[in-house]
Design a protein around this motif. Structure first.
Motif: not given
Length: 251
Positions: A232, A242, A248
């Motif tokens: 991240k 994200k 993710l």
């Protein structure tokens, strides 16, 4: 394109299911043959409909369940070196980095699989890219580094299945791992750290909604939070957030 990480890691074994409407494959068969069958059935995937199994390399956590292929008469594809190492050169199917292996190629739901070289302490290890009419998936299993050749092979993917094995500080501080084992894991033919995976993904992800799966995590030298944080942060440095620019999931 349907991608499901059925199992991952040195303890459980790696096995990834990838399918279009017209074809379905597994990448690696690390769990036992009965476990693979159970994992497929739990997802309502028909074991008899698997068209092929592509093996990344010969280590047991990627090959121990190849009896599943024998049970359902599924062809096993791998490099010549890998097939030699697992004793299947006569019965397996050799794939090379200069060509595609196609399934259901005469309709709109075709699938093409192309291998690329990776860096691991195995005979001839491969990663794989899987292409459909409108999607590309990259599967990068055990590798100690990511070079430009690998990045070129994986670029413009919609889905990344990526090794994210260890946190470097946790590995260095683990008293249960002797120096030789630490050196092997940290080497260019070992396993990919959180930082290395994050750096590679920062070069690959373009912020167009790509799906990232972080896999093959060490139970002793990593945590899901550390792996996710590394990726991240690397993507945030590119301006990507994200669930806005990418998705993710840590497996």
């Amino acid at each position: 394109m349907n991608v499901k990480v059925l199992s991952t890691g040195s303890e459980k074994g790696s096995c990834i299911y990838i399918a279009t409407e017209g074809a379905s494959i597994l990448v690696d068969a690390g769990p036992s043959k009965t476990k693979i069958e159970k994992l497929l059935l739990e997802q309502n995937y028909d074991p008899t409909k698997i068209d092929a199994i592509f093996v990344s390399h010969e280590h047991g956590d990627h090959t121990d369940g190849l009896g599943f292929a024998d049970k359902f008469k599924i062809p096993v594809y791998a490099s010549e070196g890998t097939l030699k190492a697992i004793g299947r050169l006569d019965s397996g199917r050799v794939v090379k980095t200069n060509g595609f292996t196609g399934f259901a190629s005469f309709n709109q739901s075709y699938m093409n699989v192309k291998p690329f070289n990776i860096s691991h302490d195995a005979m001839e290890p491969f990663g794989y890219t899987i292409h459909s009419a409108d999607k590309k998936v990259s599967v990068l299993m055990d590798t100690g580094c990511v070079n430009e050749e690998m990045l070129t092979a994986m670029e413009h993917s919609d889905i990344y299945v990526f090794e994210c094995n260890h946190d470097i500080s946790m590995l260095h501080g683990n008293p249960k791992y002797h120096d030789g084992l630490k050196y092997r894991i940290l080497s260019d033919i070992g396993h990919m750290s959180n930082d290395a995976a994050a750096e590679a993904l920062s070069k690959l992800v373009n912020g167009r909604g790509e799906q990232i799966y972080l896999t093959h995590m060490s139970q002793n030298n990593n945590t899901a939070a550390l792996a996710e944080k590394a990726v991240k942060l690397a993507l945030f440095d590119k301006g990507f957030v994200k669930n806005k620019h990418y998705k993710l999931e840590v497996i």
